[in-house]
Scaffold this motif. Structure first.
Motif, short mmCIF file in Angstrom:
data_model
loop_
_atom_site.label_atom_id
_atom_site.label_comp_id
_atom_site.label_asym_id
_atom_site.label_seq_id
_atom_site.Cartn_x
_atom_site.Cartn_y
_atom_site.Cartn_z
N MET A 1 8.12 -22.17 10.24
CA MET A 1 8.43 -21.85 11.63
C MET A 1 7.27 -21.09 12.28
SD MET A 1 12.50 -20.94 11.27
CE MET A 1 13.09 -21.31 12.93
N ARG A 2 6.64 -20.22 11.53
CA ARG A 2 5.49 -19.49 12.06
C ARG A 2 4.32 -20.43 12.35
NH1 ARG A 2 5.01 -14.06 11.81
NH2 ARG A 2 2.76 -14.27 11.48
N MET A 3 4.13 -21.45 11.53
CA MET A 3 3.06 -22.41 11.80
C MET A 3 3.38 -23.27 13.02
SD MET A 3 1.48 -23.58 8.11
CE MET A 3 3.01 -23.98 7.27
N LEU B 1 12.22 -15.02 15.70
CA LEU B 1 11.86 -14.93 14.29
C LEU B 1 12.10 -13.53 13.73
CD1 LEU B 1 8.55 -16.97 13.87
CD2 LEU B 1 10.91 -17.76 13.85
N ASP B 2 11.93 -12.51 14.58
CA ASP B 2 12.07 -11.13 14.13
C ASP B 2 12.80 -10.35 15.21
OD1 ASP B 2 11.87 -8.54 13.24
OD2 ASP B 2 9.69 -8.48 13.14
N SER C 1 19.80 -5.96 18.75
CA SER C 1 18.42 -6.47 18.73
C SER C 1 18.41 -7.99 18.60
CB SER C 1 17.64 -5.84 17.57
OG SER C 1 17.50 -4.44 17.75
N GLN C 2 19.34 -8.54 17.81
CA GLN C 2 19.45 -10.00 17.70
C GLN C 2 19.77 -10.61 19.06
OE1 GLN C 2 18.47 -11.79 15.35
NE2 GLN C 2 19.28 -11.34 13.34
N ARG C 3 20.69 -10.01 19.78
CA ARG C 3 21.05 -10.53 21.11
C ARG C 3 19.86 -10.43 22.07
NH1 ARG C 3 26.72 -11.01 22.58
NH2 ARG C 3 28.05 -10.68 20.77
N PHE D 1 15.47 -20.56 15.94
CA PHE D 1 16.08 -19.30 15.54
C PHE D 1 15.98 -19.14 14.03
CE2 PHE D 1 18.77 -20.68 19.23
CZ PHE D 1 18.31 -19.73 20.13
N ASP D 2 15.45 -18.00 13.58
CA ASP D 2 15.36 -17.71 12.15
C ASP D 2 16.39 -16.65 11.80
OD1 ASP D 2 14.54 -17.63 9.53
OD2 ASP D 2 12.66 -16.55 9.91
#
Length: 305
Positions: free
Chosen positions: A44-46, A79-80, A133-135, A151-152
């Motif tokens: 996902m980062r790539m 991702l974070d 934080s997720q929201r 979404f990770d």
């Protein structure tokens, strides 16, 4: 759509992603599954240009993410959940992102309302719980009204109501014709959310198939039968070509014969049935079976005392 072609990522001697190719289609929720260390987050980062591939290419809507002039208008990603300055308020964080992509500042309020954070828009992000934080991360992903969303582990830290909300949100986004890619280790949640699955193990593609097909391919069809005449009926079914096991509760677990035929045999022999239930492998069981050779760390049952 998202297209990954021959994607490989090496860290010295370790191969995190190994010649990986797949396509994520619009109009459905695609679950991105794999054991811990399988390479999901690295992939996902790539795709998002955060890590450079050793070889291969990943594109979104036919272009590399780094070549998009206003990336948040094309792709939204989480991702974070903690990737926000703790001293900023939720609103100022989103306004900053909006301005960086040529979006109107009013979008901050609109997405905060959509994710249920409008009442804490002026609160500093550093004071947010993980669920909040997720929201906020989801609000940032929605900021540019993108056609592609990634979404990770989006349900980490969410309570049951929040998990239900994100599930419904992803389904609505897919129904709107958007491309939705979501990774999760919660198989029960993926079984309720995903339409299609991409499964990887040790950086390689293991499966690229619909949810129902994935479970079907890994299922051993059985029928659970309960009757006061278990021993007798087991002999009847075995003589008719079925394979019969008796579980710890005294129920019959029958394979090589469907429930309709079992019911017919019971009626013909006057056997009273208390239960006749077709059994099906769960997504978790199918996933564990398919990826058991791809787990990075295997623990032998009974090894930990």
């Amino acid at each position: 759509m998202i297209e990954v072609k021959g994607l490989t990522k090496r860290y010295d001697e370790k191969v995190a992603v190994d010649d990986l190719s797949f396509t994520v289609q619009p109009g459905r929720v695609t679950g991105f599954l794999g054991p811990n260390g399988a390479g999901k987050t690295t992939t996902m980062r790539m795709i998002l240009g955060l890590d450079a591939p050793t070889s291969g290419v990943a594109t979104v809507s036919g272009r590399r993410y780094v070549d998009l002039p206003r990336p948040m208008r094309a792709v939204g990603a989480l991702l974070d959940a903690k990737a926000a300055h703790p001293g900023r308020t939720a609103r100022s964080h989103l306004v900053c992102l909006a301005r960086s992509n040529g979006l109107p500042a009013r979008r901050a309020g609109e997405v905060l309302e959509r994710v249920g954070l409008e009442e804490v828009a002026g609160k500093r992000v550093g004071q947010f719980s993980l669920g909040m934080s997720q929201r906020l991360g989801i609000a940032a992903a929605l900021l540019g009204d993108p056609g592609i969303l990634m979404f990770d582990e989006p349900v980490n830290g969410l309570d049951p109501e929040g998990i239900r909300w994100i599930r419904q949100l992803m389904k609505r986004l897919a129904e709107e014709g958007r491309t939705v890619l979501v990774s999760s280790h919660l198989m029960s949640e993926m079984a309720l959310t995903a339409d299609h699955l991409i499964v990887i193990g040790r950086g390689r593609l293991v499966a690229d198939t619909g949810l129902e097909e994935f479970i079907e391919q890994s299922s051993t069809r059985t029928v659970l039968v309960r009757t006061p005449f278990a021993d007798y009926f087991a002999r009847v079914l075995t003589a008719s070509g079925a394979k019969v096991l008796i579980d710890d509760t005294g129920a019959l677990v029958v394979s090589n014969m469907d429930s309709l035929e079992i019911g017919r045999r019971a009626a013909a022999d006057g056997v009273q049935l208390a239960e006749l239930t077709p059994q099906r492998t769960s997504l978790e069981e199918a996933f564990m079976e398919l990826t058991r050779d791809s787990v990075e760390y295997n623990v032998t049952e009974g090894a930990v005392r």
